[in-house]
Write a protein that holds these residues in place. Sequence first.
Motif, PDB file in Angstrom:
ATOM      1  N   GLN A 369       0.879  -1.049  -0.021  1.00 42.89           N
ATOM      2  CA  GLN A 369       0.001  -0.120  -0.091  1.00 42.89           C
ATOM      3  C   GLN A 369       0.925   1.316  -0.035  1.00 42.89           C
ATOM      4  O   GLN A 369       0.696   2.290  -0.896  1.00 42.89           O
ATOM      5  CB  GLN A 369      -0.921   0.245   1.198  1.00 42.89           C
ATOM      6  N   GLY A 680      -6.837   4.353   7.181  1.00 42.97           N
ATOM      7  CA  GLY A 680      -7.058   4.750   5.584  1.00 42.97           C
ATOM      8  C   GLY A 680      -8.414   4.231   5.040  1.00 42.97           C
ATOM      9  O   GLY A 680      -8.464   4.425   3.807  1.00 42.97           O
ATOM     10  N   GLN A 681      -9.180   3.680   5.853  1.00 41.72           N
ATOM     11  CA  GLN A 681     -10.532   3.347   5.273  1.00 41.72           C
ATOM     12  C   GLN A 681     -11.624   4.398   5.594  1.00 41.72           C
ATOM     13  O   GLN A 681     -11.828   4.692   6.882  1.00 41.72           O
ATOM     14  CB  GLN A 681     -11.051   1.904   5.962  1.00 41.72           C
ATOM     15  N   ASN A 702      -3.465   6.479   0.770  1.00 35.74           N
ATOM     16  CA  ASN A 702      -4.952   6.822   1.068  1.00 35.74           C
ATOM     17  C   ASN A 702      -5.439   8.083   1.668  1.00 35.74           C
ATOM     18  O   ASN A 702      -6.332   8.585   1.918  1.00 35.74           O
ATOM     19  CB  ASN A 702      -5.207   5.701   2.562  1.00 35.74           C
ATOM     20  N   ARG A 705      -8.006  10.538   0.081  1.00 39.37           N
ATOM     21  CA  ARG A 705      -9.413  10.120   0.141  1.00 39.37           C
ATOM     22  C   ARG A 705     -10.003  10.398   1.611  1.00 39.37           C
ATOM     23  O   ARG A 705     -11.146  10.819   1.770  1.00 39.37           O
ATOM     24  CB  ARG A 705      -9.847   8.743  -0.253  1.00 39.37           C
TER      25      ARG A 705
END
Length: 755
Positions: A369, A680-681, A702, A705
């Motif tokens: 990632q 990061g979600q 990430n 976003r």
Amino acid sequence: MLAQLQRILHEVNEAHDIEQAVTVIVRRVSATMAVDVCSVYLFEPVSRQLVLMASEGLNPESIGKVRLDLTEGLLGLVGARAEPVNVENAPEHPKFKYFEETGEERYHAFLGVPIIHQRTVKGVLVVQQQVTRRFSDEDESLLFTLAAQLAGAIAHAEVNGDIEALRGGGRLESHSIAGIAGAPGVGVGKVRVIYPPANLDAVPDRKIDDVATERAAFEAAVGATRDEIRALNGRLGETLPVEERALFDAYLMILSGDSLVTETLDAIDAGNWAPGALRATVQSHARVFDDMEDDYLRERAADLRDIGRRLLMHLQDSGPREREPIAPGTVLVGDDVTASDLAEAPTGHLVGVISAHGSGSSHVAILAQAMGVPAVMGVCDLPVGRIDGEEVVVDGYQGRVYVRPSPTVKKEFQRLANEEAELSQGLSELRDLPAETVDGRRIPLLANTGLASDILPSLQSGAEGVGLYRTEVPFLVRERFPSEDEQTEIYRRVLSAFAPRPVTLRTLDVGGDKPLSYFPIEEENPFLGWRGVRITLDHPEIFMTQLRAMLRASIGLNNLQVLFPMITSVQELEDSTELLERAIDELVEAGELVQRPLAGAMIEVPAAVFQIDDLARRADFLSIGSNDLAQYLLAVDRNNARVADLYDAMHPAVLRALHQVISAGHAHARPVSLCGEMAGQPAAAVLLLGMGIDSMSMNAANLPRIKWVIRSFSQEQARALLTEALLLKSASEVRRFVNGALERAGLGGLVRAGK
Ligand code: PEP
Ligand code: MG
């Protein structure tokens, strides 16, 4: 029975294709159980029928011809119910169906068991006998065990296209294989299989053009192995009796132009590289010995494998073929791809990573990632040994892999990749805007790093500092402990790149799934073993060296924060802090202008959650390691693909623990950050916002976003969502609920990108 079962299982495991595996089963089972018929029927998803694939006892002409729906016959009943059917007199059963091709009317006793893989029926394994009798419980368990074994082989074969070939349909293109989303993104590239050295069974097949070089390499390896065995024989000659030394003569005979050597050379001539040809030959020879009744002869299989390993070692020593550089557009594939495999690949050359083991929170996935490389983990059905050089699509969003994609599939994924690039482009416009909620609350977004090559992307992502620098990464990619000066230089690079923004250096967190090759730790349960501060507190010389290096690296910059991993007791935090104080004192005494950094505790073990007040009092800040906290709270190994569905940081128990930690931190006026992957979600970030998290640290990829998420909600809205989410009973309900809120807020584009 057990010994026979083990031998059959071993043979099935060793079978090189599905045809061989099913043939072994039907032959062996009919002999072992002394039945008249043993057959394997495979379920064909397109026609939704069971098709006879192999049989010992039924008319061979009927193979591939007998097919039946799941509503037909006793076999259909086994498939439809996914349960065994054990009938004394089959023709009398209301479900009995007669197939003329097979001549089945003669058989009365019937026992069929389903072949199930990942909750799906793949086929039926059946035994039949002329006499009227009921099969015993022992018979049933034997078939059960074999069916379970066969299930894995069938799933593998489906992926390879071998099942299609077996059915006479040729290879199936664009077959997709399920795994676990490891790192977001889509990549199309050529497979390069990597495997641990001197592990013969892991060697993949690899196509070659230059047969002469491979032959020469193999012949040289045979010569070197022969010399080595002669030398061993000579050395042990004085201590070993003659009978024992006969072993070496046997080894030498195997190496002297006997069929092992010539068959390997033949396989090279047929286009396989020397290590792959050697593996195939050794496996097939060893299988012959494995088959033998005589214990002594069976042991010879072990000798053969030993010779095979020795030959492989020499081939690898000689091998420029091994060290071929990783070309641009490569998808790295392995049984167990490691963090260092990834770190060693030249930046920008990897377009994907696929690992047969591991999960989304394995360190290799985290690293992928960070490097922006799509990854799919836990692809247990991947035929690793047979796809070197093939083209694949890596779908890191859905956790799927497409081997030999058709032009349509490729085009579709190219489109997805373009859309993704556009979304990133759009998000990059947020780069210089603050991560601030609609009602003006700032939530600094920081980067997780560990690689020097990460620094630039992290800076470019607009990170307000580094919330987690995994210092073990530079340790993992070396062959010895880095010295204090080397460490100082590594840390200085990241501290100065971000100064004056804060950089949190975590002290060495090895152990668990991050073993250092030069500091081996053998443990049954490494995640419950010697890892994190448990190791560094036991080795104050390693700890002090690292702490001094960190402090020296920060001189003049003074943007260092120190973080201690795996804190499980108050004592560990106190001991770690004391060593930090001692390192400061030493440097001050030596005239260095070091300043005391803030020192934080990672909260990643349930014990720390329940002692959070005592820990918060003694730490300057808290940083939640949700990857490990979820693993330990849910009792789910973060690297185990089989239970990856159960590993979910949105589990209500995890959310409650996080809430508790954040509230307790605030009660003691300590800032609380979160640096696990959930930061990061998008859905998790909304809930963390509602809990009042002070900052979040994540992979730079990430970060844009999550900034978009934060800028789309007010603190109040997030709190209201949290209150409702905390009433829900499962991770999937929580996710559905929060994803709904994200879509309503116009962030639907983010929801597709997995968890
Ligand atoms: C964690 O456990 O959440 C964490 C950030 O540390 P690591 O993933 O390196 O174990
Ligand atoms: Mg951790």
